[in-house]
Design an enzyme around this catalytic site. Structure first.
Site, mmCIF file in Angstrom:
data_model
loop_
_atom_site.group_PDB
_atom_site.id
_atom_site.type_symbol
_atom_site.label_atom_id
_atom_site.label_comp_id
_atom_site.label_asym_id
_atom_site.label_seq_id
_atom_site.Cartn_x
_atom_site.Cartn_y
_atom_site.Cartn_z
ATOM 1 N N PRO K 13 6.565 -3.939 0.038
ATOM 2 C CA PRO K 13 5.764 -4.891 -0.340
ATOM 3 C C PRO K 13 4.372 -4.694 -1.152
ATOM 4 C CG PRO K 13 5.402 -4.561 2.246
ATOM 5 C CD PRO K 13 6.735 -3.822 1.543
ATOM 6 N N ASN K 14 4.297 -5.396 -2.064
ATOM 7 C CA ASN K 14 3.022 -5.002 -3.102
ATOM 8 C C ASN K 14 3.219 -4.043 -3.946
ATOM 9 O OD1 ASN K 14 1.489 -7.576 -1.949
ATOM 10 N ND2 ASN K 14 1.464 -6.183 0.070
ATOM 11 N N ARG K 21 -3.460 -3.157 -9.100
ATOM 12 C CA ARG K 21 -3.883 -3.355 -7.551
ATOM 13 C C ARG K 21 -4.880 -2.256 -7.140
ATOM 14 N NH1 ARG K 21 0.189 -2.021 -2.734
ATOM 15 N NH2 ARG K 21 -1.290 -2.761 -0.900
ATOM 16 N N TYR K 26 -5.123 3.064 -5.165
ATOM 17 C CA TYR K 26 -3.905 3.311 -5.247
ATOM 18 C C TYR K 26 -3.428 3.899 -6.840
ATOM 19 C CZ TYR K 26 -2.812 0.379 -1.386
ATOM 20 O OH TYR K 26 -2.630 0.115 -0.027
ATOM 21 N N ASN K 76 9.153 4.100 0.056
ATOM 22 C CA ASN K 76 7.686 3.870 0.389
ATOM 23 C C ASN K 76 7.655 2.499 1.128
ATOM 24 O OD1 ASN K 76 5.016 3.170 0.569
ATOM 25 N ND2 ASN K 76 4.629 3.728 -1.616
ATOM 26 N N ALA K 79 3.296 -1.580 3.634
ATOM 27 C CA ALA K 79 2.647 -2.169 4.932
ATOM 28 C C ALA K 79 4.046 -2.163 5.799
ATOM 29 C CB ALA K 79 2.370 -3.680 4.548
ATOM 30 N N HIS K 82 4.201 0.313 9.112
ATOM 31 C CA HIS K 82 3.468 0.071 10.485
ATOM 32 C C HIS K 82 3.771 -1.085 11.346
ATOM 33 C CE1 HIS K 82 0.887 2.536 7.856
ATOM 34 N NE2 HIS K 82 0.736 1.534 7.184
ATOM 35 N N ASP K 89 15.220 0.974 12.295
ATOM 36 C CA ASP K 89 16.634 0.870 12.854
ATOM 37 C C ASP K 89 17.712 0.959 11.953
ATOM 38 O OD1 ASP K 89 15.563 0.759 15.341
ATOM 39 O OD2 ASP K 89 16.084 -1.425 15.973
ATOM 40 N N GLU K 100 9.804 9.433 3.807
ATOM 41 C CA GLU K 100 8.839 8.422 3.762
ATOM 42 C C GLU K 100 7.545 8.949 2.809
ATOM 43 O OE1 GLU K 100 7.569 6.667 7.594
ATOM 44 O OE2 GLU K 100 5.686 6.695 6.541
ATOM 45 N N HIS K 102 4.026 7.906 0.411
ATOM 46 C CA HIS K 102 2.902 7.014 0.299
ATOM 47 C C HIS K 102 1.891 7.488 -0.905
ATOM 48 C CE1 HIS K 102 3.740 4.768 4.134
ATOM 49 N NE2 HIS K 102 4.088 5.822 4.494
ATOM 50 N N ILE K 103 1.510 6.392 -1.710
ATOM 51 C CA ILE K 103 0.661 6.885 -2.694
ATOM 52 C C ILE K 103 -0.577 7.274 -2.217
ATOM 53 C CG2 ILE K 103 -0.607 5.597 -4.666
ATOM 54 C CD1 ILE K 103 2.243 3.908 -4.849
ATOM 55 N N SER K 104 -1.243 6.660 -1.306
ATOM 56 C CA SER K 104 -2.567 6.827 -0.829
ATOM 57 C C SER K 104 -2.332 7.770 0.669
ATOM 58 C CB SER K 104 -3.284 5.653 -0.350
ATOM 59 O OG SER K 104 -2.915 5.064 0.732
ATOM 60 N N ARG K 109 -7.403 6.238 6.119
ATOM 61 C CA ARG K 109 -7.773 5.044 6.105
ATOM 62 C C ARG K 109 -7.732 3.951 7.449
ATOM 63 N NH1 ARG K 109 -3.410 2.378 1.952
ATOM 64 N NH2 ARG K 109 -5.079 0.715 1.969
#
Lengths: 149, 149, 149, 149, 149, 149, 149, 149, 149, 149, 149, 149
Positions: K13-14, K21, K26, K76, K79, K82, K89, K100, K102-104, K109
């Site tokens: 998402p996002n 953004r 990011y 990626n 949100a 978490h 699953d 997996e 992640h950009i940041s 954080r």
């Protein structure tokens, strides 16, 4: 009571893969096997079963809303058991008696699988009996509906 | 399989008061009602049911040890569900397949009733269906035994 | 000191099944093997060993009370280790030096087995050496009694 | 088995002060007393004891690596018990059977002393018997090695 | 009291970089500035200051052991404040009165910096006054020693 | 009210040792002293006191069940206060008004003694007044029964 | 800087009893002794000290508001340290540099005394030096004000 | 002992509304009813009762300080039970024996009402008996004072 | 940019045993294999690699301090990941961009391995790719340096 | 409804400094601005507003008691939000409908500011709109009173 | 191996807003930049990349199911990292190796971003390298697939 | 400002059932009542309201993305309040000022409903005023936009 009861059989995320997925945990029986098992059992009792599966939390909610006239629900929320306040609220909102079922014994797995957001708004919870959990859940539901008729 | 299966039906503390105790939570049916319900159902399947109730944790353990030759167990550990590591260890020790059942929906009550020491060493857990939980538990057990025979 | 010391060897729940139960965790040696091992070792030192096993928490407390004249205790509280404040209080009450022993290494198992209610009122704790834990516990106890005589 | 076993006796931080330090907790016996005690006992069994003490976590790790050919370890990690993942990993890495020992009863002291990072990768843990804990640890180790030879 | 008191001024990890490191948190003054500040102040009181810095936990413990004859300690354990049970035990073991000091206000930083393993075995703790914390710590120590002489 | 009220005075584990056990915590008065104290006080009020003590949790439950016709209960659950869901359930099940009493001030002892499973199903809790706690408990119970008669 | 600095010396609840109260924790020196100690020291530096004590949280806040023109604060919040968000907010609101001081070593007492709501909005914290803590706090404050003048 | 004992009866916040406030929890009896009840009982024993109520934490502390010559205290700290370290410290500071009382059963209400900051510095705690809790508290206090005279 | 970048490749405790240690978790490749892999890759980019391994936390800190002129760091803190505030502070202090790497997937192991003290002061974290994690870390670092040049 | 409603506007600690205090969090508008804003809005509706501010928890409780005849309350408990069980109990005791308001968004600040003891006994909570929060709170209150008239 | 590997590049998402953004967290690079970066790199290796982004958890699950024949996954979860047990699953169910990314740097954080439901069922996790994290993830995946081919 | 502001009114899961669902918690007013209420109020201010409801988390995110040009948002995330990091991230990403509203007082319900993932990225939160919460939210938003115009 002269009319057939309408019962919803709802399956949450990844259950469409049942029988092909991690067979040591979930067994080799598929959702179709479960369907057949329930339908066979349902012949002798006056119920109409409506089967639904979705991987989208909101679709399950929409389905629940659309079928607010149902007499009962057997739901395996799968992963949503532990994360979905929204499905909990949906079941509480439509006030149709529901039974939570699980194929595996969720109390014998990862810590986070032991807590259910859904169970507190259900009649009860059944876990650990493979696809037979659905059958037991349906029986338990019928028995509940009969004694509260 | 030609022989009858021996199944233990075990009840933990305070369940001897069933039907007279907090009826809003536990209903009006007694242990004898449950017994009758199970026996009636058991006629059509080849099982011998052995009923046992005790308020003493160690007596339940002794009973489990004495009946290590049983084919299966349906146990409602009641309050011991949340406190007895010893019964957990007893079930694990004798390695007889067990099903944990509860009359009320333990997932909808006090926080401390949501966690079970016993469930992780059982096939599964059933809660919330009144004395019908025992019947469902017995069915689930039989079905498990059949598919693992 | 001219008299033989009276030492209690106490075993908690399920230890009567030792040697037949989950052998990967608890080994193949029985309580009788342990008894024989201790008795053989005890010949060379002036101790009388009194063996007791019960699956009932209160029986262990009663036994402790009855034997308040003992010089020392080797106790394997098994599952009660993690749940029994009552046995803790009993040992503190009779003020007989005690050693807590465990067959398996409780620090390498489930999280809830890592904490002991009993150990804080004992001389010390020994875990992980099979039935040899009792022998080490007895030696440790004797050595403690000698240096505090 | 015809050869002598090589056993490492390792002491963590501040144990070099043993006997002079907080005698109400740790007693009046020194590391040399412990050494003598073990050596005396070791005469009758075929073991070579190698003593090591360091206040530096990494030196203990280096020592463990250098002595990967040892047959067994008796280690009192002292304060490192509760903080050193690195020593835990070192023991797991070299795969030499180890016993964790403590002079005081760590289960009867501050809360943070009750949990050990080391014990889960050891055969077992012994605490509370003064310098006698080492002797018991050595015995327990020998007995383990013998039964796994 | 006719003799000069021997006071240890101990600095933990990364403090050798003081003045060059994260100046917004730790300021622009160096360890040498601190040294000079203390020495200047110490001229008027009968103390010998011994300065020590190390990035190795065990070296600090060794230094503490070597200087067990000191009359007092001013220690900035830096990062070891929050992780070193071993330095705590070392201070408790040698029983030399100690004061814990911090350049930054540890109570206004990350959560994990609020708890100290060392402070409970010290006379007191001072944090937040830059290198002046050492001077205050020294004064507090002297005042403590005088009133307990 | 013309008839005498039947009041149960129940004592949990280790209280049979009262007066001989850890006198700094529990005082020098025995259970018999308590009995005499209550009986003396009871002469002026129309109550029949039934005394019971057991170290076995289940025996206390059985006793409670057998005496369901009682008008009130004064119970010192001792160690079971903090561990027994079963006794809590028994008191809730028989619905006889109960008062929980403690000889020592449980709020000033170990952390785990501050929480009671029993108190939430009682009228109230009294702790800290030695054997006088029973007398206060009895008075509180009578006063409760009178105002709810 | 040509003008005298105005410094507030604030004492929280129960500190008016200092010297008479629990002398093993708080010593025998009174608030007046502290006052005299500070005033004597203050002669050589250009500060005006304003002393205030109250057992009422809100009075301390009112006092802080009334004295927003002060140059600095030495505050011993006593019990309010651990419970008063309001005093924390008051100090943050008036933006006068403050130092938190404690007579006893709060890091060596009950768990709940280790956390301060006030310290995060202060320059720093000093604890454990008896009434000397105030003197050290004043010095630390002056030194801070000088270097930030 | 020839002189009358001076006993403080202290009431915390909102208790001035007693009898008019949430009657399902706190009953219909007022503080004056309680006063009358205690005074009537006090006629037969040599005590002077001094009643005090305040909604201001610090006023209760001031009152405690002013009455340090009292022989005993019965205090219902109400909401301050769970938040006031300052009243705890005040009671510990003046060292007058105190009893904590509560009208409702605080162990059967919200989670945060189960823990008391005050009880650990009191003789004991009584909760759940309406205004009768004060009477029981007074009796318990007198009995304590008599046996410690 | 005409000059070669100096990159530190740092390995924490027990990584010297790589390839020989618990091969199911850490694989069969050694630190030398990793070195060779990186050097081969480094030929095409203008970097000088400096390799360092130590089992001593403080030595890693000293090494970091000595090499404050480096352009970047690839660090596998191993066990220190979860326990070393001091290495965290060292990296923050020298302000050289760092990447944390792990051979195994630390997010799929023991609970305590999921949290890193080091990662929050790094550019990022890479775990789970065997010795290839270093190569990815080096690439990520270079890419970061290039885009921040 | 023919009569004007009496509404209390209550402000907790430090709000008297509004507009001068930490303007980045609380803005530049003062309590008088808020007063004027509310009064202006109140002209068109039949309400009498009574403004009260205090830094003393107990004064707020006294004010609440004195004004039990009010029709509604808008309260900004400020710091007391997170610490005052006593104000919570006062609002519950007088049973006047209350609205909790906050100038800043308490859900976006320190962790301890996210939980309110007061909100559970209020109609609702409004936070984050500067002094406009009071206006919204008043409107919400009026609307509540109208629909429950 | 003669055939091209099919690799899924999945964005949660996002991430469709990437580059526009919160650029401080990011960066300014878009998903298209990432796509181009990967495609350019992919030319030299035999892989087919399939890009997918959705803001709907269930769509990602459906996509994973539809592409069960893929050789690997770079995901990626944004949100959903978490909160989504369902995606966890799904990945476990289809048993396609996944990485997996992640950009940041999620470890630097908010607290709740440090724990991943997804990582434990992946090969590994990479975070903090901007869109370069995908490239590293792809490399890591390829390297894993090659060494497990 | 000459142009009308575009405001999004977003409703999360189950709110489509408003007015028919659990009326004791959520009241009898429907979403259409709310719509009408807002539209009526909006006539006097220059705003265009856009209404959206979905039971699918991702649809709400898509809607937010599509309407990034909006001037403000009033959102009732319902069950997603407590579970959706993705909606939180979406609001933060599009940087349109948002107000979180709730019909019921979420601070007076189940523990898990007290924490919001969304509120920290909003201007503020309003809960407890029935459908009037939306009106207050809209006003608060307009007031915020006006003062930040």
């Amino acid at each position: 009571m002269g009319m057939k009861k309408k019962i919803l059989i709802i399956n949450g995320p990844n259950l469409n893969l049942l029988g092909t997925r991690e067979q040591d945990i979930y067994g080799t029986r598929t959702l179709d096997d479960m369907k057949e098992l329930l339908l066979r059992g349902a012949q002798t009792i006056a119920v109409d079963l409506d089967f639904f599966q979705s991987n989208i939390e909101g679709d399950i909610i929409n389905y629940l809303h659309r079928n607010r006239d149902a007499d009962g629900i057997v739901i395996n929320p799968a992963a949503f058991t532990h994360t979905s306040v929204a499905i909990r609220d949906a079941i509480a909102a439509i006030q149709v008696p529901a039974v939570e079922v699980h194929i595996s014994n969720i109390h014998a797995r990862e810590e986070f699988r032991r807590v259910s957001f859904i169970a507190p708004v259900c009649i009860g919870q059944i876990s650990g009996f493979g696809i037979h959990s659905y059958q037991l859940g349906l029986e338990g539901l019928i028995s509940y509906l009969d004694s509260n008729a």
